[in-house]
Structure formats: C-alpha cells, structure tokens
Design a protein around this motif. Structure first.
Motif, short mmCIF file in Angstrom:
data_model
loop_
_atom_site.label_atom_id
_atom_site.label_comp_id
_atom_site.label_asym_id
_atom_site.label_seq_id
_atom_site.Cartn_x
_atom_site.Cartn_y
_atom_site.Cartn_z
N LEU A 144 -7.18 11.44 2.57
CA LEU A 144 -8.28 10.49 2.39
C LEU A 144 -8.81 10.55 0.95
CD1 LEU A 144 -10.24 10.90 5.75
CD2 LEU A 144 -8.82 8.96 5.04
N ARG A 145 -8.89 11.75 0.40
CA ARG A 145 -9.36 11.90 -0.99
C ARG A 145 -8.35 11.33 -1.98
NH1 ARG A 145 -13.31 16.62 -1.89
NH2 ARG A 145 -14.21 16.88 0.17
N LEU A 146 -7.09 11.25 -1.57
CA LEU A 146 -6.06 10.61 -2.40
C LEU A 146 -6.01 9.10 -2.17
CD1 LEU A 146 -3.24 13.28 -2.04
CD2 LEU A 146 -4.46 12.68 -4.14
N ARG A 147 -6.99 8.59 -1.44
CA ARG A 147 -7.17 7.16 -1.14
C ARG A 147 -6.16 6.60 -0.16
NH1 ARG A 147 -8.38 5.62 -7.13
NH2 ARG A 147 -6.43 4.52 -6.86
N PHE A 148 -5.66 7.45 0.74
CA PHE A 148 -4.85 6.95 1.83
C PHE A 148 -5.78 6.26 2.82
CE2 PHE A 148 -1.69 9.47 0.00
CZ PHE A 148 -0.49 9.40 0.69
N PRO A 149 -5.37 5.15 3.42
CA PRO A 149 -6.21 4.54 4.45
C PRO A 149 -6.34 5.50 5.64
CG PRO A 149 -4.33 3.13 3.90
CD PRO A 149 -4.14 4.42 3.18
N GLU A 201 2.14 1.75 -3.49
CA GLU A 201 1.08 2.25 -4.36
C GLU A 201 0.82 3.74 -4.12
OE1 GLU A 201 -2.14 -0.29 -3.25
OE2 GLU A 201 -1.41 -1.97 -4.45
N LEU A 202 0.80 4.13 -2.87
CA LEU A 202 0.55 5.53 -2.55
C LEU A 202 1.70 6.42 -3.01
CD1 LEU A 202 -0.97 5.03 1.00
CD2 LEU A 202 -2.19 5.85 -1.04
N ASP A 237 -8.10 15.26 5.31
CA ASP A 237 -9.14 15.18 4.29
C ASP A 237 -8.51 14.99 2.91
OD1 ASP A 237 -11.86 15.37 3.29
OD2 ASP A 237 -11.30 17.36 2.55
N ARG A 248 0.83 -1.21 0.00
CA ARG A 248 0.00 0.00 0.00
C ARG A 248 0.86 1.26 0.00
NH1 ARG A 248 -3.61 2.38 -2.19
NH2 ARG A 248 -5.10 3.56 -0.99
#
Length: 138
Positions: free
Chosen positions: A61-66, A38-39, A58, A35
C-alpha cells in the motif's frame, strides 16, 4: 507455464475476481493492464528496501499498490506465508506483475501495454525468471 491450473493463471483469476468496478470501466478495460505496468516498472529498489520490515500488505500500500491488489498479493496462496515485504524478492514481484498482465488483459491486440509486454516476453531470460518465481511461491 500458463496452464489453467498454473501459478500465473490462478493469480490472474484472483486479481480479476477482486477487481473493483472502476478498473473495469476506465480506459476501455485496460486500467488494470496499465496499473500493473506502472507498478512493475516503478518498484524502485531504495523505496522497496525502506519498507522491507513492513507487513506485506502495508508495504505494498505504501508503494501505491491498489488495496485490492495488495490483498491478493498478500494472501498466502500467492507467495506463501510471508510476513514482511522484505521476504518477497523485488525482482520476483516485478516479474510476476509483468507476467500476469497479458492474462488479465481484455484485448491484447489493443492493449496500451502491448509493446512492453512483447519486449518482455521476447527476453531470452524470461522463462528462467518465471520459473524462479513459481519455485519460491507457496
């Protein structure tokens, strides 16, 4: 650079302490390594720039971080009292995610991200980038 009381070691410890159970059991313990890779590789400059004025958590999170990782990176102990995502240099965030990966890996010899890590650590400019991140942190 990776001393027990150093920036990256302490960050790795925070990540592992916040790690949800599902990351511990998936992919033979390498879910976090995968992960993080990927990030780090997926932080597209345009997407990052669009979220620059969002609060750090925020935006991450919008960048799909857990959520657990967004919480750890948003804490003032990591990058200081940043209020918006734009205050974090995208390259510093990418470098940090890459640098911390071997420190959270449970078995580096069998890690699916080992090739990328070795390539990254072989880079002659990595030491300068790692120092740049810690100079601006906290």
């Amino acid at each position: 650079m990776f001393a027990p009381d150093g920036f990256y070691t302490q960050l790795a410890d925070r990540m592992l302490a916040a790690l949800p159970w599902r990351y511990r059991v998936r992919r033979k313990g390498h879910a976090l390594c995968t992960r993080l890779r990927e990030l780090a590789t997926g932080l597209h400059p345009a997407a990052y720039a669009k979220l620059a004025q969002h609060p750090v958590r925020d935006g991450l999170l919008r960048l799909r971080f857990p959520p657990f990782l967004a919480d750890v990176l948003d804490s003032g102990a990591v990058f200081g009292p940043k209020q918006i995502l734009g205050a974090l240099n995208r390259d510093h965030l990418t470098t940090t995610l890459t640098a911390v990966t071997p420190l959270v890996c449970p078995d580096l010899e069998h890690c699916p991200t080992r090739g990328e890590m070795l390539t990254t650590y072989a880079s002659p400019v990595l030491a300068d980038r790692l120092h740049a991140v810690t100079a601006g942190a906290g």
